[in-house]
Design a protein around this motif. Structure first.
Motif, PDB file in Angstrom:
ATOM      1  N   VAL A  26       0.636  -1.289   0.128  1.00  0.00           N
ATOM      2  CA  VAL A  26       0.011   0.048   0.001  1.00  0.00           C
ATOM      3  C   VAL A  26       0.883   1.169  -0.047  1.00  0.00           C
ATOM      4  O   VAL A  26       0.804   2.286  -0.838  1.00  0.00           O
ATOM      5  N   PHE A  27       1.862   1.100   0.986  1.00  0.00           N
ATOM      6  CA  PHE A  27       2.801   2.546   0.839  1.00  0.00           C
ATOM      7  C   PHE A  27       3.516   2.567  -0.488  1.00  0.00           C
ATOM      8  O   PHE A  27       3.804   3.869  -0.684  1.00  0.00           O
ATOM      9  N   ILE A  37       2.549   1.969  -3.284  1.00  0.00           N
ATOM     10  CA  ILE A  37       1.536   2.716  -4.495  1.00  0.00           C
ATOM     11  C   ILE A  37       1.508   4.163  -4.390  1.00  0.00           C
ATOM     12  O   ILE A  37       1.631   4.792  -5.162  1.00  0.00           O
ATOM     13  N   PHE A  38       1.596   4.487  -2.952  1.00  0.00           N
ATOM     14  CA  PHE A  38       1.322   5.739  -2.542  1.00  0.00           C
ATOM     15  C   PHE A  38       2.551   6.466  -2.668  1.00  0.00           C
ATOM     16  O   PHE A  38       2.689   7.604  -3.379  1.00  0.00           O
TER      17      PHE A  38
END
Lengths: 204, 220
Positions: B143-144, B146-147
């Motif tokens: 998730v991080f 992609i962020f």
């Protein structure tokens, strides 16, 4: 949500703002515009870290599980975002009030400045909500929040302090509308990303 | 052996690039002087970095859709190789800047924002270290990642083009175009892109193999 349940958290941040600004007042009595601007955004940053970081860290596991069974993660993160936006806007107004009271008021175009800081407060709150969600999963680690957060909000703060400059002195800034556009698109990007990615974080 | 031809190709191209890069005749323009040779080493580093980060983010997205731990190994290896190349690119860039801009750290927006982007990716690596559980680590870091990638592109690619910068291709300076680059330089530059990228992919595959072995040991 959280601050209404735990009143001390809200007043804690309030006291935090006032004491920070008061310390600055004791150290440098009335700073000039440029320093005022820099100090304002630094105070704003730490308020955001303290206020928003709590939004996930202080929730206990049982209650999170209860929310999980109750609502879809997307609506949960949307609620968190909206709540944090409101919280941070209030905090921004209080910070501005304190700064103007203790540090003098160099702002010449008040409404412009108000708009900029509200925009800034909203952007900071969006960003830190997402980061707090990630940090909360990683063993509720506050240091991690700082490591992840600071490089990301650095360009944001630079942009904001540049935009805010226009409200002190009439300077010629050619890229001003572009900068606003950039801030806006960054906000939209963060909202979209958190709506898409949060369900994955939530699967515990 | 048939599978490894591209590694030999990478070595040959890089030997050519390094020899030619220091000896080929280049136009001497103003303060740039001989330091234009930095082009053969500085720019390919960024190409490699973008390649690696792109591989990394694609694998992160695939991990989130399939939950296959191998994807996580791919993503994390690519990110670490990318950070390595980013640091190299930053180092060659500051070296170049020392002689042409008159200082290693001028307040150039592209330089600063790239440093910020690299810090975000280093935060990604720290984040990975801080979570002991494998599945959880894979999910959160994906998730991080992609962020981070979503921020990397505006930070290093869009914003520097909109503001004044000492780099080519910003608001006030002309961009790098194939039409106005000296022919001798082109003959070295394009092989340099290919050679360095192949080398980065090679390092990446080695790292992936190592990480896969680690995973195998865990599941035994």
């Amino acid at each position: 949500m959280l601050e209404l349940r735990q009143k001390y958290a809200f007043y804690g941040i309030l006291l935090y703002i006032i004491s920070t600004v008061f310390v600055i007042n004791l150290m440098i009595d009335k700073p000039e515009e440029k320093i005022w601007n820099a100090l304002f955004w630094v105070v704003q940053l730490f308020v955001a870290v303290n206020a928003i970081a709590k939004s996930f860290v202080q929730e206990n596991r049982g209650r999170l599980l209860y929310f999980y069974s109750l609502v879809h993660p997307r609506s949960f993160i949307a609620a968190k975002l909206i709540y944090n936006i409101i919280l941070m806007s209030v905090m921004t107004l209080i910070t501005m009030g304190c700064c103007m009271m203790f540090l003098g008021n160099p702002v010449t175009s008040f409404w412009y400045f108000l708009g900029v800081i509200l925009l800034g407060g909203i952007s900071l709150s969006l960003l830190f909500t997402m980061l707090a969600a990630i940090a909360a999963q990683a063993n509720q680690n506050a240091a991690l929040m700082a490591i992840m957060g600071f490089p990301i909000m650095l360009p944001l703060l630079m942009l904001l302090s540049n935009i805010a400059k226009s409200s002190f002195i009439t300077v010629y800034q050619p890229g001003l509308p572009k900068m606003f556009l950039m801030m806006g698109s960054m906000d939209v990007l963060i909202i979209a990303l958190s709506l898409v990615l949060f369900p994955f974080l939530w699967k515990d | 052996m048939a599978k490894h031809w591209w590694k030999a190709l990478a070595v040959i191209i890089l030997v050519y690039v390094i020899i030619a890069g220091f000896t080929v005749e280049i136009p001497i323009i103003g303060t740039n002087g001989q330091s234009s040779r930095g082009l053969f080493f500085h720019v390919p580093m960024w190409i490699c970095m973008y390649t690696m980060f792109t591989i990394s983010v694609i694998n992160s997205v695939l991990y989130l859709s399939k939950y296959d731990l191998r994807r996580d190994a791919y993503a994390s290896s690519a990110a670490s190789v990318g950070v390595f190349y980013g640091i190299l690119g930053f180092a060659t860039g500051t070296l170049w800047a020392t002689y042409t801009w008159g200082g290693s750290f001028t307040r150039d927006p592209k330089q600063m924002l790239t440093a910020v982007a690299l810090m975000i990716y280093m935060a990604y690596l720290v984040l990975r270290l801080s979570i002991p559980d494998i599945d959880k680590r894979a999910r959160i870091s994906a998730v991080f990642n992609i962020f981070a990638f979503a921020l990397l592109i505006p930070l290093t690619y869009i914003i520097p083009r909109m503001v004044d910068s000492l780099h080519p291709g910003s608001a006030t300076t002309p961009g790098f175009a194939s039409s106005d680059t000296d022919n001798h330089m082109k003959w070295v530059l394009y092989p340099a892109f290919i050679g360095w990228t192949l080398l980065s992919v090679w390092i990446y595959t080695l790292l992936v193999r190592y990480k896969k072995l680690e995973l195998k040991n865990i599941f035994k």
